[in-house]
Design an enzyme around this catalytic site. Structure first.
Site, PDB file in Angstrom:
ATOM      1  N   THR A 107     -13.898  14.850   3.167  1.00 12.36           N
ATOM      2  CA  THR A 107     -14.893  15.316   2.194  1.00 12.36           C
ATOM      3  C   THR A 107     -15.639  14.120   1.613  1.00 12.36           C
ATOM      4  O   THR A 107     -15.102  13.009   1.528  1.00 12.36           O
ATOM      5  CB  THR A 107     -14.219  16.064   1.020  1.00 12.36           C
ATOM      6  OG1 THR A 107     -13.280  15.183   0.388  1.00 12.36           O
ATOM      7  CG2 THR A 107     -13.501  17.314   1.503  1.00 12.36           C
ATOM      8  N   HIS A 125      -9.604  -7.995   6.775  1.00 16.52           N
ATOM      9  CA  HIS A 125     -10.494  -7.653   5.660  1.00 16.52           C
ATOM     10  C   HIS A 125     -10.784  -6.150   5.688  1.00 16.52           C
ATOM     11  O   HIS A 125     -11.198  -5.623   6.731  1.00 16.52           O
ATOM     12  CB  HIS A 125     -11.828  -8.407   5.797  1.00 16.52           C
ATOM     13  CG  HIS A 125     -11.995  -9.516   4.815  1.00 16.52           C
ATOM     14  ND1 HIS A 125     -11.390 -10.745   4.965  1.00 16.52           N
ATOM     15  CD2 HIS A 125     -12.700  -9.586   3.655  1.00 16.52           C
ATOM     16  CE1 HIS A 125     -11.730 -11.516   3.931  1.00 16.52           C
ATOM     17  NE2 HIS A 125     -12.520 -10.840   3.131  1.00 16.52           N
ATOM     18  N   GLU A 163      -7.611 -15.647  -1.080  1.00 14.51           N
ATOM     19  CA  GLU A 163      -7.726 -15.326   0.339  1.00 14.51           C
ATOM     20  C   GLU A 163      -7.458 -16.581   1.169  1.00 14.51           C
ATOM     21  O   GLU A 163      -8.323 -17.439   1.297  1.00 14.51           O
ATOM     22  CB  GLU A 163      -9.128 -14.778   0.627  1.00 14.51           C
ATOM     23  CG  GLU A 163      -9.523 -13.663  -0.332  1.00 14.51           C
ATOM     24  CD  GLU A 163     -10.913 -13.100  -0.033  1.00 14.51           C
ATOM     25  OE1 GLU A 163     -11.210 -12.827   1.138  1.00 14.51           O
ATOM     26  OE2 GLU A 163     -11.695 -12.935  -0.984  1.00 14.51           O
ATOM     27  N   SER A 219      -9.415  13.568   0.094  1.00  8.92           N
ATOM     28  CA  SER A 219      -9.435  13.736   1.550  1.00  8.92           C
ATOM     29  C   SER A 219     -10.536  12.886   2.173  1.00  8.92           C
ATOM     30  O   SER A 219     -11.628  12.781   1.618  1.00  8.92           O
ATOM     31  CB  SER A 219      -9.688  15.205   1.888  1.00  8.92           C
ATOM     32  OG  SER A 219     -10.097  15.308   3.241  1.00  8.92           O
ATOM     33  N   HIS A 265      -7.942  -5.385  -1.230  1.00  8.33           N
ATOM     34  CA  HIS A 265      -9.195  -6.065  -0.932  1.00  8.33           C
ATOM     35  C   HIS A 265     -10.271  -5.129  -0.376  1.00  8.33           C
ATOM     36  O   HIS A 265     -11.190  -5.562   0.300  1.00  8.33           O
ATOM     37  CB  HIS A 265      -8.975  -7.257   0.014  1.00  8.33           C
ATOM     38  CG  HIS A 265     -10.040  -8.317  -0.088  1.00  8.33           C
ATOM     39  ND1 HIS A 265     -10.564  -8.731  -1.294  1.00  8.33           N
ATOM     40  CD2 HIS A 265     -10.682  -9.054   0.859  1.00  8.33           C
ATOM     41  CE1 HIS A 265     -11.478  -9.677  -1.070  1.00  8.33           C
ATOM     42  NE2 HIS A 265     -11.568  -9.884   0.217  1.00  8.33           N
ATOM     43  N   SER A 317     -11.971 -10.479  10.178  1.00  8.75           N
ATOM     44  CA  SER A 317     -12.851  -9.319  10.045  1.00  8.75           C
ATOM     45  C   SER A 317     -12.371  -8.184  10.939  1.00  8.75           C
ATOM     46  O   SER A 317     -11.852  -8.427  12.024  1.00  8.75           O
ATOM     47  CB  SER A 317     -14.275  -9.726  10.464  1.00  8.75           C
ATOM     48  OG  SER A 317     -15.081  -8.574  10.651  1.00  8.75           O
ATOM     49  N   LEU A 370     -15.726   8.875  -1.435  1.00  9.28           N
ATOM     50  CA  LEU A 370     -15.237   9.255  -0.114  1.00  9.28           C
ATOM     51  C   LEU A 370     -13.721   9.464  -0.169  1.00  9.28           C
ATOM     52  O   LEU A 370     -13.204  10.433   0.372  1.00  9.28           O
ATOM     53  CB  LEU A 370     -15.598   8.159   0.900  1.00  9.28           C
ATOM     54  CG  LEU A 370     -14.977   8.270   2.301  1.00  9.28           C
ATOM     55  CD1 LEU A 370     -15.349   9.572   2.989  1.00  9.28           C
ATOM     56  CD2 LEU A 370     -15.395   7.082   3.168  1.00  9.28           C
ATOM     57  N   ASP A 379     -10.741  15.892  -3.391  1.00 10.71           N
ATOM     58  CA  ASP A 379     -11.680  14.779  -3.186  1.00 10.71           C
ATOM     59  C   ASP A 379     -11.013  13.514  -2.661  1.00 10.71           C
ATOM     60  O   ASP A 379     -11.685  12.543  -2.341  1.00 10.71           O
ATOM     61  CB  ASP A 379     -12.487  14.501  -4.470  1.00 10.71           C
ATOM     62  CG  ASP A 379     -11.633  13.922  -5.601  1.00 10.71           C
ATOM     63  OD1 ASP A 379     -10.443  13.638  -5.390  1.00 10.71           O
ATOM     64  OD2 ASP A 379     -12.185  13.745  -6.708  1.00 10.71           O
TER      65      ASP A 379
END
Length: 680
Positions: free
Chosen positions: A617, A202, A439, A614, A93, A253, A33, A612
């Site tokens: 896309t 996170h 963490e 981006s 992370h 989260s 991605l 790729d």
């Protein structure tokens, strides 16, 4: 100061390698991605030879193996200029990057071993980003600013947080740290160089059903900022570097709608994060968007917008001396003086039962639940048979944690967890960066910052800005407060050195701060050096063999064509005869899998508009049988895309057998037909 910034690709293999973060063996890479980058910042004293290097890489965490290999390369290139004390390596992370870059055995289980191409691309990417920053050093100025980010986080273990003393909690308005700290860097003529932002959240907007490699919400924030400053450049290109680094995100989260039962839709915000039907495995947190892609963009955009505002208004200049302090510490054996009469100790590493429960961001397996202070005889029996029973000493040391894996007592084929851990502080004038190896939860981070600040105050360096950089140097899971530890939710079960882990770190970081304040860093004992295990590659990944195309087709041929016309907000999609993307990763350090190109009537030629890296896309790879595979490229056409004629191109490598014992790697490419995007 002299300031240098650099950015380099560290993506590595985007297929077949398990993604690092959720510890879900089913979650293997299947495409891309967005690219992963290492972003490096070097600050040097214009007068003397002092330097500080801060690197934020789009990876799950920095492993000891990565750090040792990076330091080794830096030593051979630069001698004593960049060392373990003045180089901080921090991971953002993201939970959507390739794993397999660890030397401790526990991490081999879900990463299918030590995956050399993944390790090498991270190490080489980090070193290359430092090289670029080193070559671009120029006189510059640094400004600091801070502000509050709203609507972007929740505490995912609020019941643990409530165990902290009321008197302590009443000093804070929220059960998460909402503050962003931002450094802005410009050269002496005012030209913009880059920024570092620290904010505790996170990067798990992309959940554990995702198979596309990406840098998650904070990576999207970097992308937006860099796209804005590097106008007219493709993503990943241009000189401005924007790092969105991790902080004390242990219990934080981005899935702001909170936990719901996937089967019934009711809330499961309870101490066990468990559902009436289906138990803990059904309890999952939802982000603000309709799907994980949208949630990632919403949270990333929130973070970006706040950073943009703080960046534009930053006026407080950072000045003063540079210094750095570092020690290696055997964290399984630290004595902590709580007060004049009371001394406690840390423990050999071990993980509790609730570690296996996972969190509302990524649930665990079987029937484990969070908040287990009792062991489960069934799983304990299996553990005793397979891995051996924990010693009485370790059991007693970790109480009330019921031990699932006594990793500190497991050494086949190599130790399962680190004993030797880095503690490190780098100071840039009035800014102290605490590089922590894991963490820290919200309250743990607050206690650490406050302790270090008061240490600086009491040794004649008042008014220090203290910031925590998370997931640095070596991964040691979580660090909760003593009180949070008592209720053994996931974060506490994953506090591997026992209930006094935080107290030990506070004592150690106070020592580093004192040495910096008194200008005595050279007197700090370096401590025991960490081991570098003699393991080059141990992996269960399928081997790369010769590939084939369907009859009458060749690699890069189109199997499913684009439509002739699209409108904005639609998805252009094309499927090609593909080849394993791992081959490209092993043959080219910065391989680009796809291009969106627009036809220019003026120059009568095609011009690249997206690559790729981006976020519009997506590159999917699916393995078929008989050595065949497909590659699908999607372009999610953004609102405001210029109407015109476009095409999608694919670039890959395949393995070709030339004799019984030899294959060669052959590059290939393919292109969709041209298609038109019409005005809305």
């Amino acid at each position: 100061y002299l300031v240098g910034v650099g950015r380099a690709d560290c993506t590595g293999p985007v297929a077949q390698v398990p993604l690092m973060g959720y510890a879900n063996p089913e979650q293997v890479g299947g495409g891309l991605l967005s690219r992963l980058y290492s972003r490096a910042f070097i600050v040097a004293d214009a007068e003397d030879s002092k330097r500080v290097v801060f690197v934020s890489a789009d990876i799950g965490m920095v492993s000891q193996r990565v750090r040792l290999e990076v330091l080794k390369q830096l030593r051979s290139k630069y001698g004593e200029l960049y060392r373990q004390d003045n180089v901080i390596l921090s991971g953002t992370h993201t939970h959507s990057g390739p794993g397999g870059y660890f030397q401790y055995t526990l991490f081999w289980i879900t990463s299918k071993g030590l995956v050399r191409p993944a390790l090498s691309s991270i190490v080489n990417g980090i070193v290359k980003s430092i090289d670029i920053a080193h070559e671009n050093m120029k006189r510059g100025r640094i400004f600091i600013n801070r502000g509050t980010v709203e609507n972007s986080q929740i505490n995912r273990s609020p019941f643990s947080y409530l165990e902290n003393p009321e008197s302590e909690r009443s000093r804070y308005s929220s059960n998460t740290d909402k503050e962003m700290v931002l450094l802005k860097m410009v050269d002496e003529d005012g030209h913009e160089l880059g920024l570092i932002s620290w904010f505790a959240v996170h990067p798990v907007s992309m959940n554990n059903s995702n198979h596309l490699v990406n840098s998650d919400n904070v990576g999207y924030a970097s992308y937006l900022f860099e796209q804005e400053k590097n106008k007219g450049m493709l993503p990943g290109e241009g000189s401005f570097v924007a790092a969105f680094a991790s902080s004390n995100l242990g219990d934080v989260s981005p899935n702001t709608r909170g936990p719901f039962c996937a089967n019934t839709g009711e809330s499961c915000d309870n101490p066990q994060s468990s559902c009436p039907v289906g138990g803990a495995a059904m309890c999952m947190a939802k982000g603000p968007g309709n799907d994980m892609f949208e949630s990632t963009r919403i949270i990333g955009q929130n973070i970006y917008l706040k950073a943009k505002e703080l960046y534009d208004k930053a006026s407080q200049e950072v000045t003063g001396a540079l210094s750095s302090a570092h020690q290696w510490v055997n964290m399984s054996d630290v004595s902590v003086e709580l007060n004049a009469t009371h001394t406690v100790k840390t423990c050999k590493p071990a993980l509790g039962h609730s570690f296996a429960a996972g969190t509302i961001d990524g649930v665990g397996a079987f029937n484990f639940t969070q908040g287990s202070v009792e062991g489960d005889p069934f799983w304990d029996q299996i553990r005793d048979q397979l891995l051996g029973e924990p010693s009485n000493e370790t059991k007693a040391c970790h109480k009330p944690k019921p031990i699932l894996f006594s990793t500190g007592e497991m050494s086949w084929p190599h130790p399962w967890h680190p004993d030797i851990v880095d503690v490190q502080i780098a100071a840039i004038g009035s800014l102290a960066i605490l590089a922590v190896p894991g963490e820290f939860t919200t309250m743990s981070g607050r206690r650490l910052r406050e302790a270090v600040k008061s240490e600086f105050d009491s040794h004649g360096t008042p008014g220090m800005n203290v910031v925590i950089a998370g997931l640095c140097n070596v991964y040691t899971h979580y660090i909760t407060t003593y009180e949070e530890y008592q209720v053994q939710r996931y974060e506490a079960a994953s506090t591997i050195y026992g209930p006094h882990t935080l107290s030990a770190y506070i004592q150690l970081y106070r020592g580093l701060a004192k040495a910096i304040a008194l200008n005595a860093t050279q007197d700090l004992p370096p401590g025991p050096e960490p081991p570098l295990f003699n393991v080059t590659s141990v992996t269960l990944l399928p081997s790369l063999s010769a590939e084939s195309a369907p009859a009458g087709k060749t690699f890069g041929d189109v199997l499913e064509e684009v439509r002739p016309v699209y409108r904005e907000r639609e998805v252009a999609e094309v499927t090609f005869v593909g080849a394993n993307p791992r081959i490209s990763a092993e043959n080219a350090t910065e391989h680009n899998f796809l291009m969106v190109e627009r036809y220019s009537n003026i120059s009568t030629s095609w011009r690249a508009v997206l690559n790729d890296a981006s976020w519009d896309t997506r590159f999917y790879w699916t393995k078929g049988s008989l050595g065949r595979s497909n590659a699908t490229i999607e372009w999610h056409i953004a609102a405001g895309t210029e109407p015109g004629v476009y095409r999608l191109r694919y670039f890959g490598h395949y393995k070709k057998r030339v004799s019984l014992f030899r294959t060669i790697t052959v590059p290939f490419e393919g292109s969709s037909s041209a298609f038109r995007i019409t005005a809305p």
